[in-house]
Design a protein around this motif. Structure first.
Motif, short mmCIF file in Angstrom:
data_model
loop_
_atom_site.label_atom_id
_atom_site.label_comp_id
_atom_site.label_asym_id
_atom_site.label_seq_id
_atom_site.Cartn_x
_atom_site.Cartn_y
_atom_site.Cartn_z
N THR A 153 7.47 -12.96 16.65
CA THR A 153 7.31 -11.99 17.80
C THR A 153 8.68 -11.78 18.49
O THR A 153 9.56 -12.97 18.16
CB THR A 153 6.26 -12.54 18.66
N MET A 182 -1.07 -10.91 14.59
CA MET A 182 -0.54 -10.64 15.66
C MET A 182 -0.67 -11.66 16.96
O MET A 182 -0.02 -11.14 17.88
CB MET A 182 -0.89 -9.03 15.95
N ASP A 217 -3.14 -7.34 3.36
CA ASP A 217 -1.83 -6.44 4.05
C ASP A 217 -1.78 -5.55 3.08
O ASP A 217 -2.41 -4.53 2.82
CB ASP A 217 -0.95 -7.79 4.27
N GLY A 236 3.50 -6.66 15.97
CA GLY A 236 2.75 -5.41 16.10
C GLY A 236 3.19 -4.59 17.19
O GLY A 236 4.17 -4.68 17.76
N PRO A 237 2.01 -3.65 17.56
CA PRO A 237 0.82 -3.55 16.84
C PRO A 237 0.89 -2.75 15.35
O PRO A 237 -0.20 -2.66 14.97
CB PRO A 237 0.40 -2.58 17.92
N GLN A 238 1.87 -2.22 14.82
CA GLN A 238 1.98 -1.81 13.57
C GLN A 238 1.84 -2.92 12.59
O GLN A 238 1.97 -3.96 12.69
CB GLN A 238 3.39 -1.16 13.07
N PHE A 239 1.10 -2.55 11.48
CA PHE A 239 1.04 -3.44 10.26
C PHE A 239 2.35 -3.69 9.59
O PHE A 239 3.18 -2.85 10.05
CB PHE A 239 0.01 -2.95 9.20
N SER A 240 2.38 -4.46 8.75
CA SER A 240 3.71 -4.73 7.95
C SER A 240 4.17 -3.74 7.21
O SER A 240 3.34 -2.79 6.54
CB SER A 240 3.57 -6.16 7.13
N ASN A 268 0.58 -6.92 21.34
CA ASN A 268 1.94 -7.14 21.84
C ASN A 268 2.00 -6.92 23.53
O ASN A 268 3.28 -6.88 24.03
CB ASN A 268 3.11 -5.85 21.26
#
Length: 293
Positions: free
Chosen positions: A115, A189, A215, A167-171, A68
């Motif tokens: 994004t 991402m 995921d 991101g930077p977090q996963f789903s 990001n």
């Protein structure tokens, strides 16, 4: 800038786990300044079997820049300043399909951009352009990559939709199921706005999406974790280096303009009349759009 038919210089954007290139001769690191700020790192220049190649570690050496915070415009501008005409983009992704197992490579040809905080265009007030992104990847380069993967016995799937999240977090689990319901094949991402910026810069662009995990939608697999991703990344990185070493020399054979039209994408894209164009914007875009300005 480069005219259609310019001899190829292959750019490689290395994603997570891919920080060097096998078979590179005459290596040298070059620091490039751009009107859009600094790129992720210096760029490694050299040749593979005589074919010029430029390598950019997307997250910087040692993986210092999160997805990001990537300066996508600077990265693309820097590549083009060094003469790059074709771009091989390598990135780690999660799979949203049962049959795309970890370790599989996918030549993604479509993207959905989810994004929220990224600069998406080189063009701005004072110089407006609208490029077509209907088919954002180069079919010619994708074909070369597919042939190279098969020659190296690397499992590869041709075509797929890559959803790019901030991101930077996963789903979250709900997001993962939502993306599957949309018919997406991959989640990652990094490839937007990279692909659209490459099109604005008239570069032939192709993505090699390297699957590391499922995921968090798959009932029989645990939620995605850094530990899991790093394990598969290490395995994928070795295959990616072999793929690049095989594909780069194969791209040396182009002697004419790209048949897919990538390097003439701006021919009908600029809509601001010449007398109304901001001189400062013209100067800022001299690398990516100088051919038409």
């Amino acid at each position: 800038m480069s005219e259609p038919g310019t001899p190829p210089v292959v750019g490689v954007i290395g994603g997570s786990g891919v920080y060097d290139i096998e078979g590179l001769t005459n290596p040298r690191w070059e620091t490039v300044e751009t009107p859009f700020g600094p790129p992720s790192d210096a760029l490694l220049c050299g040749e593979i079997e005589g074919q010029p190649v430029v390598f950019l570690p997307r997250h910087g050496r040692g993986h210092q820049v999160p997805p990001n915070r990537l300066n996508f415009r600077a990265n693309i501008d820097a590549l083009k300043q060094l003469g790059v005409t074709e771009v091989l983009s390598l990135s780690a992704v999660g799979s949203l399909r049962e049959d795309l197992e970890p370790g599989t490579f996918v030549l993604a040809d479509q993207f959905i951009d989810r994004t929220v905080g990224r600069e998406r265009s080189f063009f701005d007030t004072g110089l407006v352009a609208h490029v077509s992104a209907a088919d954002p990847t180069c079919t010619r380069v994708m074909g070369v990559l597919e042939d190279a993967a098969k020659a190296e016995h690397i499992p590869i799937s041709h075509g797929g939709t890559y959803l790019v999240m901030e991101g930077p977090q996963f789903s979250s689990r709900a997001e993962s199921f939502l993306y599957r319901s949309w018919g997406c094949d991959l989640v990652g991402m990094t490839n937007m706005p990279e692909a659209k910026l490459a099109r604005e810069a008239e570069l032939c662009y192709a993505t090699v999406a390297m699957v590391t995990d499922y995921d968090c939608w798959h009932d029989e697999h645990g939620n995605v974790s850094v530990e899991q991703v790093i394990k598969v990344l290490t395995e994928n990185a070795e295959k990616a280096r072999r793929l690049v070493a095989r594909a780069v020399p194969a791209l040396a054979g182009r002697t004419r303009a790209c048949a897919a039209g990538c390097n003439t994408a701006l021919d009908t894209a600029v809509v601001t009349k010449p007398e109304a164009r901001d001189p400062a914007m013209i100067d800022r875009l001299k690398t990516v759009a100088g051919r038409v300005l």
